[in-house]
Design a protein around this motif. Structure first.
Motif, PDB file in Angstrom:
ATOM      1  N   ASN A 138       0.158   6.233  49.329  1.00  0.00           N
ATOM      2  CA  ASN A 138      -0.734   6.905  49.990  1.00  0.00           C
ATOM      3  C   ASN A 138      -1.747   6.480  51.415  1.00  0.00           C
ATOM      4  O   ASN A 138      -1.940   5.162  50.889  1.00  0.00           O
ATOM      5  N   ILE A 139      -1.396   6.680  52.541  1.00  0.00           N
ATOM      6  CA  ILE A 139      -1.253   5.861  53.663  1.00  0.00           C
ATOM      7  C   ILE A 139      -2.835   5.594  53.719  1.00  0.00           C
ATOM      8  O   ILE A 139      -3.471   7.244  52.958  1.00  0.00           O
ATOM      9  N   GLY A 140      -3.713   5.573  54.164  1.00  0.00           N
ATOM     10  CA  GLY A 140      -5.260   5.506  54.276  1.00  0.00           C
ATOM     11  C   GLY A 140      -5.201   6.821  54.722  1.00  0.00           C
ATOM     12  O   GLY A 140      -5.039   7.868  55.403  1.00  0.00           O
ATOM     13  N   VAL A 141      -7.004   7.316  54.184  1.00  0.00           N
ATOM     14  CA  VAL A 141      -7.964   8.418  54.697  1.00  0.00           C
ATOM     15  C   VAL A 141      -8.301   8.130  55.775  1.00  0.00           C
ATOM     16  O   VAL A 141      -7.789   9.566  56.461  1.00  0.00           O
ATOM     17  N   GLU A 142      -8.484   7.387  56.441  1.00  0.00           N
ATOM     18  CA  GLU A 142      -8.752   7.580  57.700  1.00  0.00           C
ATOM     19  C   GLU A 142      -7.620   7.537  58.282  1.00  0.00           C
ATOM     20  O   GLU A 142      -8.411   8.218  59.758  1.00  0.00           O
ATOM     21  N   SER A 143      -6.544   7.746  58.094  1.00  0.00           N
ATOM     22  CA  SER A 143      -5.802   8.164  59.321  1.00  0.00           C
ATOM     23  C   SER A 143      -5.509   9.396  59.700  1.00  0.00           C
ATOM     24  O   SER A 143      -4.951   9.985  60.084  1.00  0.00           O
ATOM     25  N   ASP A 144      -6.045  10.541  58.986  1.00  0.00           N
ATOM     26  CA  ASP A 144      -6.131  11.721  59.251  1.00  0.00           C
ATOM     27  C   ASP A 144      -4.619  12.564  58.919  1.00  0.00           C
ATOM     28  O   ASP A 144      -4.517  13.174  59.770  1.00  0.00           O
ATOM     29  N   MET A 145      -3.728  11.736  58.361  1.00  0.00           N
ATOM     30  CA  MET A 145      -2.512  12.061  58.591  1.00  0.00           C
ATOM     31  C   MET A 145      -2.006  12.851  57.367  1.00  0.00           C
ATOM     32  O   MET A 145      -1.410  13.664  56.740  1.00  0.00           O
ATOM     33  N   VAL A 146      -2.562  12.061  55.448  1.00  0.00           N
ATOM     34  CA  VAL A 146      -2.016  12.353  54.661  1.00  0.00           C
ATOM     35  C   VAL A 146      -3.206  13.503  53.542  1.00  0.00           C
ATOM     36  O   VAL A 146      -4.217  13.070  54.281  1.00  0.00           O
ATOM     37  N   LEU A 147      -2.319  13.764  53.065  1.00  0.00           N
ATOM     38  CA  LEU A 147      -3.401  15.067  52.421  1.00  0.00           C
ATOM     39  C   LEU A 147      -3.853  14.098  50.638  1.00  0.00           C
ATOM     40  O   LEU A 147      -3.254  13.299  50.227  1.00  0.00           O
ATOM     41  N   PRO A 148      -4.908  14.038  50.632  1.00  0.00           N
ATOM     42  CA  PRO A 148      -5.659  13.184  49.816  1.00  0.00           C
ATOM     43  C   PRO A 148      -5.362  13.906  48.438  1.00  0.00           C
ATOM     44  O   PRO A 148      -5.199  15.036  48.220  1.00  0.00           O
ATOM     45  N   SER A 149      -5.678  13.110  47.198  1.00  0.00           N
ATOM     46  CA  SER A 149      -5.828  12.809  45.681  1.00  0.00           C
ATOM     47  C   SER A 149      -6.311  14.041  45.497  1.00  0.00           C
ATOM     48  O   SER A 149      -8.158  14.369  45.825  1.00  0.00           O
ATOM     49  N   LYS A 150      -5.644  14.338  44.341  1.00  0.00           N
ATOM     50  CA  LYS A 150      -6.870  16.075  43.885  1.00  0.00           C
ATOM     51  C   LYS A 150      -7.769  15.190  43.866  1.00  0.00           C
ATOM     52  O   LYS A 150      -9.043  16.360  43.585  1.00  0.00           O
ATOM     53  N   PRO A 151      -8.162  14.667  42.849  1.00  0.00           N
ATOM     54  CA  PRO A 151      -9.133  14.151  42.574  1.00  0.00           C
ATOM     55  C   PRO A 151     -10.754  13.696  43.795  1.00  0.00           C
ATOM     56  O   PRO A 151     -11.862  14.276  44.040  1.00  0.00           O
ATOM     57  N   ALA A 152     -10.022  13.234  43.944  1.00  0.00           N
ATOM     58  CA  ALA A 152     -10.189  12.842  45.471  1.00  0.00           C
ATOM     59  C   ALA A 152     -11.148  14.185  46.174  1.00  0.00           C
ATOM     60  O   ALA A 152     -12.037  14.461  46.715  1.00  0.00           O
ATOM     61  N   VAL A 164      -6.722  18.276  57.018  1.00  0.00           N
ATOM     62  CA  VAL A 164      -5.106  18.633  57.099  1.00  0.00           C
ATOM     63  C   VAL A 164      -4.805  19.895  57.059  1.00  0.00           C
ATOM     64  O   VAL A 164      -3.188  20.001  58.101  1.00  0.00           O
ATOM     65  N   ILE A 165      -4.991  20.619  56.325  1.00  0.00           N
ATOM     66  CA  ILE A 165      -4.849  22.214  56.029  1.00  0.00           C
ATOM     67  C   ILE A 165      -4.840  23.102  57.045  1.00  0.00           C
ATOM     68  O   ILE A 165      -4.340  23.916  57.339  1.00  0.00           O
ATOM     69  N   MET A 166      -5.799  22.500  57.284  1.00  0.00           N
ATOM     70  CA  MET A 166      -6.274  24.250  58.805  1.00  0.00           C
ATOM     71  C   MET A 166      -5.240  24.063  59.742  1.00  0.00           C
ATOM     72  O   MET A 166      -5.095  23.077  60.628  1.00  0.00           O
ATOM     73  N   PRO A 167      -5.437  24.795  59.568  1.00  0.00           N
ATOM     74  CA  PRO A 167      -4.731  25.585  60.393  1.00  0.00           C
ATOM     75  C   PRO A 167      -4.845  25.305  62.446  1.00  0.00           C
ATOM     76  O   PRO A 167      -3.134  24.864  62.909  1.00  0.00           O
ATOM     77  N   ASN A 168      -6.245  25.467  62.954  1.00  0.00           N
ATOM     78  CA  ASN A 168      -5.811  24.756  64.331  1.00  0.00           C
ATOM     79  C   ASN A 168      -6.525  23.066  64.085  1.00  0.00           C
ATOM     80  O   ASN A 168      -7.178  22.555  65.388  1.00  0.00           O
ATOM     81  N   ARG A 169      -6.313  22.487  63.190  1.00  0.00           N
ATOM     82  CA  ARG A 169      -7.190  20.769  62.916  1.00  0.00           C
ATOM     83  C   ARG A 169      -5.529  20.352  62.692  1.00  0.00           C
ATOM     84  O   ARG A 169      -5.046  20.891  63.576  1.00  0.00           O
ATOM     85  N   GLY A 170      -5.338  19.387  61.848  1.00  0.00           N
ATOM     86  CA  GLY A 170      -4.195  18.880  60.607  1.00  0.00           C
ATOM     87  C   GLY A 170      -3.523  17.628  62.338  1.00  0.00           C
ATOM     88  O   GLY A 170      -4.542  17.352  62.879  1.00  0.00           O
ATOM     89  N   TYR A 171      -2.637  17.816  62.084  1.00  0.00           N
ATOM     90  CA  TYR A 171      -1.591  16.442  62.743  1.00  0.00           C
ATOM     91  C   TYR A 171      -1.858  16.393  63.895  1.00  0.00           C
ATOM     92  O   TYR A 171      -2.247  18.042  64.648  1.00  0.00           O
ATOM     93  N   GLU A 172      -1.762  15.107  65.006  1.00  0.00           N
ATOM     94  CA  GLU A 172      -1.492  15.729  66.024  1.00  0.00           C
ATOM     95  C   GLU A 172       0.314  15.427  66.367  1.00  0.00           C
ATOM     96  O   GLU A 172       0.798  13.938  66.112  1.00  0.00           O
TER      97      GLU A 172
END
Ligand code: SF4
Lengths: 204, 406, 163
Positions: free
Chosen positions: B297-311, B325-333
């Motif tokens: 996956n692309i890096g955690v710092e990118s704020d774009m990808v869901l992190p892995s479940k263990p993380a 990522v999943i909150m409706p008022n946050r998420g991607y740009e």
């Protein structure tokens, strides 16, 4: 005829014989509309081999079948076809609803998809899953056989008992509210927010 | 009343009382689920065919406007259900283009392998059922066995054998392990044997060739004019393959040929698909031997990808990231822009036209389905053939009802 | 390559161009759709029509038009792609049909009509394609609810004893 033998004993045994014959030679009519149909195909194909359970004679003509397997979602345009096929099948007949879509609409809670075929035709067996694995369908066929053995009568009297469909009523209450809402919006009197907020206030 | 032979007709406009109409479908074993045709027949000859579709229209595109980019992948799955992962890859290809995400090399290779496995998956079923419709049951059973092996591979990677919902924006759900790689290697080793058997069974089979050769002809000009894509267009001599022409994922690094034919008939389409099986196998082999290491996956710092479940479960950063990522008022740009991006799915160009509206869901998610286009050519292809050729032509253009109607 | 200034000379200055990632798009007024697409096909070699679709801008902030119809064109020889966007407004949402240029447009236009209610003049057979013939709404418009208006429940119920 056996003299003096109570009539009901005789009937019971005939029932059992008939049920045994019926349950081991189910002829499915695959009503495969979508992805579940591919799993139905997989069930009949090489690895899982439905033939081991005496139900491999897929007949695509409803008049020669006694088990309707509805695999896949049924949409507005298709439901009349499904009902017609059900009506064309001769008694005794059973119905397996395979997959989340056929049972309840599944992920497709949209304008076009019927929210469960059991609202409109009778269903005997539900197979959950999206899609159900072939093993699940095999289990359902085996359960169906058990049910046929358990409940059938020679004259098919068990069908005359229920005159309600098994599923929920076609209209559930929140559906009715939503329809009213959209009608009001169409008339232009209310905004969507106003109607639903008003309703939750009165309900609460 | 005896039928008048066609060639004794005085003119085309003469009254043809013996022409009759046959309704074919929507529930018929050879219609591949829910297609419906109304055929006008002169004896056994098809004078005209009018397709009626929509018997599986379930509002996919409307749903796409209500689910976010990661949720909609579960719906996209169900579009072309012979190759679910190919749809996911196409969808996220478009989303990532909209968001401007660059994938990691490992993810690109992994998705390439999966996309090619799905191409084989699709072609295997299509070839098998085409043979089945024309009376050959064995090829169907042989090929279905191979499909089961692909199911196993996919299940090992994603946990589900059919609708995997495996890709995510910027990556995939889980990484794969050596077990998986070995399973793919085994598949590559075993497949050619079965392929040869079916090849011997069908390709020179007199009955099969007679039933398909010269049937459903489509010339190159017609194919272009009808917007045909994929194997159908390539069998008519249109040299077009997005994998080569607009390389995406890892296709630019891999060596493969684009299979074309000049035949334009059902037999040519069969040959193109058969050959593509081998090309796909070649691609998979190269990709699986060269799959790069590193994160999938692309890096955690990118704020774009869901992190892995263990993380998510074990670290606070992962949890925060998950909510971001999943909150409706946050998420991607998401840019307020529109994009069209396409991939070469097994059936042809599968494109998505996405309108972004600064929300984490699409404002409009249009699918450009290859089956839809191909089915619109059907009346043209079947005209003046026999009634029994209907199934041959239908099989050869590989119509998937859910993709057709969405 | 299509040159914007050439198009502007021929079809008036109202044609704008924009880029996003690798997509190249031109916005044109509805009046010039047919001549412009004809010239794109015959003079610039866009011989394949990849897709026709529409977007409903009802809930899009800052949008000025109700719909736009989007054509995706492809030049098979050079691999060049071009997106053509045309604004359409109610009440007379009509565009000329491009069926005469590409026969592939047949079903695409029917789908746009079925889903958005944008009609195409000159189309030989403009009927509903996905929804039933008697359906009276246009489902992909933004003012149509996701769960419909109860059409999916409007069927007779068949019971055990009744069948
Ligand atoms: S339950 Fe799932 S697999 Fe079955 S038809 Fe519905 S979406 Fe497809």
């Amino acid at each position: 005829m056996a003299v003096g033998l109570p009539e009901n004993i005789f009937i019971t045994k005939l029932d059992a014989a008939a049920n045994w014959a019926r349950s081991n030679s189910l002829w499915p009519m695959p009503f495969a509309t979508a992805c579940c149909g591919i799993e139905l195909m997989a069930t009949a194909a090489s690895r899982h081999d439905l033939a081991r359970f005496g139900a491999e004679v897929m007949r695509f003509s409803p008049r020669q079948c006694d088990l309707l397997i509805v695999a896949g979602r049924v949409v507005m345009k298709m439901l009349p076809v499904l009902q017609r096929i059900w009506l064309q099948m001769p008694e005794p007949k059973w119905c397996i609803s395979m997959g989340a879509c056929a049972c309840s609409g599944g992920v497709f809670d949209t304008y076009a998809v019927v929210q469960g075929i059991d609202r409109f035709i009778p269903v005997d067996m539900y197979v959950p899953g999206c899609p159900p694995r072939p093993e699940q369908l095999l289990q359902a066929v085996m359960d169906m056989q058990a049910k046929v053995r358990r409940t059938g009568t020679v004259m098919g009297r068990e069908f005359a008992i229920r005159d309600m469909p098994t599923g929920p009523a076609p209209f559930d209450s929140d559906e009715r509210y939503r329809i009213e809402d959209s009608r009001l919006i169409q008339l232009g009197g209310f905004s969507a927010a106003a109607t639903s907020a008003g309703r939750s206030a009165t309900q609460g | 009343m005896p039928l008048t032979p066609v060639d004794t007709l005085e003119s085309a406009s003469a009254e043809r009382e013996y022409v009759w109409t046959l309704n074919f479908g929507p529930q018929h074993p050879a219609t591949h689920t829910t297609l419906r045709l109304v055929l006008t027949l002169d004896g056994e000859k098809v004078l005209n065919a009018v397709p009626y579709i929509g018997y599986l229209h379930s509002g996919f595109e409307k749903l796409g406007e209500h689910l976010d980019f990661n949720q909609y992948v579960t719906i996209v799955d169900r579009m072309n259900y012979l190759s679910p992962l190919a749809n996911e890859i196409a969808w996220h290809h478009a989303v990532e283009k909209l968001l401007g995400i660059e994938l990691t090399p490992r993810c690109r290779y992994l998705r390439t392998i999966l996309a090619e496995l799905m191409r084989m998956h699709d072609h295997l079923l299509n070839l098998g059922t085409t043979a089945l419709d024309l009376g050959g049951f064995t090829a169907f059973l042989y090929f279905f066995q191979q499909r089961e092996h692909i199911y196993d591979i996919v299940e090992l990677a994603s946990g589900q054998r059919f609708h995997t919902s495996y890709t995510r924006v910027g990556g995939v759900l889980f990484d794969v392990n050596t077990d998986w790689v070995n399973r793919v290697r085994k598949f590559i080793r075993d497949f050619p044997k079965v392929y040869d058997e079916v090849d011997r069974l069908l390709t020179k089979n007199r009955i099969f060739v007679d039933r398909t050769k010269g049937i459903g002809y489509l010339s190159r000009e017609e194919a272009i004019n009808f917007s045909a894509v994929g194997p159908v267009a390539r069998a008519s001599g249109v040299e077009r393959d997005l994998r080569r022409d607009e390389p995406y994922l890892a296709y630019a690094d891999l060596d493969f040929d684009v299979v074309c034919s000049r035949g334009g008939d059902c037999y040519a389409r069969y040959l193109v698909r058969m050959q593509e099986l081998l090309e796909s196998l070649k691609i998979i082999e190269q990709a699986v031997e060269n799959i790069p290491g590193g994160p999938v996956n692309i890096g955690v710092e990118s704020d774009m990808v869901l992190p892995s479940k263990p993380a998510v479960y074990r670290s606070i950063e992962g949890l925060i990231q998950h909510f971001e990522v999943i909150m409706p008022n946050r998420g991607y740009e998401v840019p307020r822009e529109q994009i069209y991006a396409a991939t070469e799915s097994p059936n042809g160009e599968l494109g998505f036209y996405i309108v972004g509206n600064a929300e984490t869901r699409a404002y409009r998610a249009r699918t450009r389905p290859p089956s839809y286009i191909h089915f619109s050519m059907f009346p043209h292809m079947i005209r003046n053939h026999q009634l029994s050729d209907v199934v041959a032509v239908l099989g050869s253009i590989n119509i998937i009802a859910a993709e057709l109607d969405r | 390559m299509v040159c914007l200034s050439e198009l502007q000379q021929k079809f008036g200055a109202k044609i704008a161009e924009s880029h996003f990632r690798d997509n190249r798009r031109i916005d044109i007024p509805a009046a010039v759709v047919l001549p412009l697409l004809t010239s794109l096909k015959t003079e610039y070699g866009f011989n394949m029509l990849v897709d026709i679709t529409a977007v409903d801008w009802l809930e899009y902030e800052g949008a000025t038009d109700r719909f736009s119809v989007v054509y995706q064109l492809l030049n098979l020889d050079t691999g060049e792609r071009l997106t053509v966007r045309v604004p359409v407004n109610l009440p007379d949402a009509v565009l000329p049909s491009v069926y005469s240029l590409w026969r592939g447009a047949d079903w695409m236009e029917r789908e746009v009509w079925d889903m958005f209610g944008i009609s195409f003049s000159g189309h030989p057979d403009l009927r509903r394609i996905l929804m039933p013939e008697e359906f009276d709404a246009f489902p992909l418009r933004k003012d149509y609810p996701l769960k419909g208006r109860g059409e999916r429940h409007n069927f007779p119920v068949i019971t055990r004893s009744g069948s």
